[in-house]
Write a protein that holds these residues in place. Sequence first.
Motif, PDB file in Angstrom:
ATOM      1  N   THR A  79       0.844  -1.191   0.000  1.00 14.57           N
ATOM      2  CA  THR A  79       0.000   0.000   0.000  1.00 14.57           C
ATOM      3  C   THR A  79       0.880   1.243   0.000  1.00 14.57           C
ATOM      4  O   THR A  79       1.761   1.387   0.852  1.00 14.57           O
ATOM      5  N   LEU A  80       0.619   2.138  -0.954  1.00 13.77           N
ATOM      6  CA  LEU A  80       1.321   3.410  -1.040  1.00 13.77           C
ATOM      7  C   LEU A  80       0.284   4.515  -1.024  1.00 13.77           C
ATOM      8  O   LEU A  80      -0.587   4.575  -1.893  1.00 13.77           O
ATOM      9  N   VAL A 113      -2.727   2.037  -4.475  1.00 17.57           N
ATOM     10  CA  VAL A 113      -1.981   3.278  -4.703  1.00 17.57           C
ATOM     11  C   VAL A 113      -2.960   4.429  -4.569  1.00 17.57           C
ATOM     12  O   VAL A 113      -3.944   4.508  -5.307  1.00 17.57           O
ATOM     13  N   GLN A 114      -2.717   5.303  -3.618  1.00 14.77           N
ATOM     14  CA  GLN A 114      -3.591   6.448  -3.378  1.00 14.77           C
ATOM     15  C   GLN A 114      -2.780   7.728  -3.569  1.00 14.77           C
ATOM     16  O   GLN A 114      -1.843   7.988  -2.830  1.00 14.77           O
ATOM     17  N   ALA A 157       2.754  -5.276 -15.477  1.00  8.97           N
ATOM     18  CA  ALA A 157       3.269  -4.603 -14.279  1.00  8.97           C
ATOM     19  C   ALA A 157       2.126  -4.414 -13.290  1.00  8.97           C
ATOM     20  O   ALA A 157       0.979  -4.278 -13.669  1.00  8.97           O
ATOM     21  N   ALA A 158       2.444  -4.399 -12.024  1.00  7.84           N
ATOM     22  CA  ALA A 158       1.444  -4.193 -10.962  1.00  7.84           C
ATOM     23  C   ALA A 158       0.238  -5.097 -11.154  1.00  7.84           C
ATOM     24  O   ALA A 158      -0.905  -4.660 -11.102  1.00  7.84           O
ATOM     25  N   VAL A 159       0.493  -6.374 -11.347  1.00  8.18           N
ATOM     26  CA  VAL A 159      -0.568  -7.337 -11.639  1.00  8.18           C
ATOM     27  C   VAL A 159      -1.531  -7.551 -10.467  1.00  8.18           C
ATOM     28  O   VAL A 159      -2.629  -8.058 -10.659  1.00  8.18           O
ATOM     29  N   ASN A 160      -1.145  -7.177  -9.275  1.00  7.97           N
ATOM     30  CA  ASN A 160      -1.996  -7.343  -8.097  1.00  7.97           C
ATOM     31  C   ASN A 160      -2.698  -6.051  -7.694  1.00  7.97           C
ATOM     32  O   ASN A 160      -3.314  -5.998  -6.629  1.00  7.97           O
ATOM     33  N   LEU A 161      -2.610  -5.028  -8.509  1.00  5.58           N
ATOM     34  CA  LEU A 161      -3.216  -3.746  -8.194  1.00  5.58           C
ATOM     35  C   LEU A 161      -4.737  -3.887  -8.093  1.00  5.58           C
ATOM     36  O   LEU A 161      -5.390  -4.337  -9.021  1.00  5.58           O
ATOM     37  N   ILE A 210      -6.629   2.110  -7.213  1.00  3.52           N
ATOM     38  CA  ILE A 210      -5.829   3.304  -7.475  1.00  3.52           C
ATOM     39  C   ILE A 210      -6.762   4.501  -7.371  1.00  3.52           C
ATOM     40  O   ILE A 210      -7.831   4.515  -7.972  1.00  3.52           O
ATOM     41  N   ASP A 211      -6.374   5.486  -6.576  1.00  2.00           N
ATOM     42  CA  ASP A 211      -7.179   6.691  -6.387  1.00  2.00           C
ATOM     43  C   ASP A 211      -6.344   7.893  -6.805  1.00  2.00           C
ATOM     44  O   ASP A 211      -5.345   8.212  -6.169  1.00  2.00           O
ATOM     45  N   VAL A 212      -6.743   8.509  -7.896  1.00  2.00           N
ATOM     46  CA  VAL A 212      -6.065   9.713  -8.379  1.00  2.00           C
ATOM     47  C   VAL A 212      -7.050  10.886  -8.455  1.00  2.00           C
ATOM     48  O   VAL A 212      -6.868  11.809  -9.231  1.00  2.00           O
ATOM     49  N   SER A 213      -8.081  10.840  -7.608  1.00  2.00           N
ATOM     50  CA  SER A 213      -9.089  11.905  -7.616  1.00  2.00           C
ATOM     51  C   SER A 213      -8.474  13.236  -7.188  1.00  2.00           C
ATOM     52  O   SER A 213      -7.449  13.279  -6.513  1.00  2.00           O
ATOM     53  N   ASP A 214      -9.123  14.317  -7.608  1.00  2.00           N
ATOM     54  CA  ASP A 214      -8.676  15.682  -7.301  1.00  2.00           C
ATOM     55  C   ASP A 214      -7.265  15.964  -7.804  1.00  2.00           C
ATOM     56  O   ASP A 214      -6.410  16.486  -7.084  1.00  2.00           O
ATOM     57  N   ASN A 215      -7.003  15.576  -9.038  1.00  2.00           N
ATOM     58  CA  ASN A 215      -5.769  15.881  -9.748  1.00  2.00           C
ATOM     59  C   ASN A 215      -6.156  16.429 -11.117  1.00  2.00           C
ATOM     60  O   ASN A 215      -7.314  16.753 -11.339  1.00  2.00           O
TER      61      ASN A 215
END
Length: 93
Positions: free
Chosen positions: A29-30, A54-55, A71-75, A78-83
Amino acid sequence: VTPTLSILSIVGNSLSGTIPVFDTPSLRTLDLSGNRLTGSVNLTQLSNPWIQTVQLAQNSIGGSLTLTTGAAVNLEKIDVSDNQISGTIPTHL
């Protein structure tokens, strides 16, 4: 960063610059939400196929989401809101 680190949360600080590369195989978790990060989101640069969450919400990230197939097969999240993300979402996400 220790080799057994599984969660890295640096939320609501004043981190600036681009998203750093994390070469930590145990990282699952990042969370870098609520900072001043810029640049684009290249999930492949995480160098960790096991990352699950990934947040990156509430930063100043722009450009498109990039993820190399395989890549990142277990993702799972992902939260990229407010960008300022633009472009298309990779179909293999």
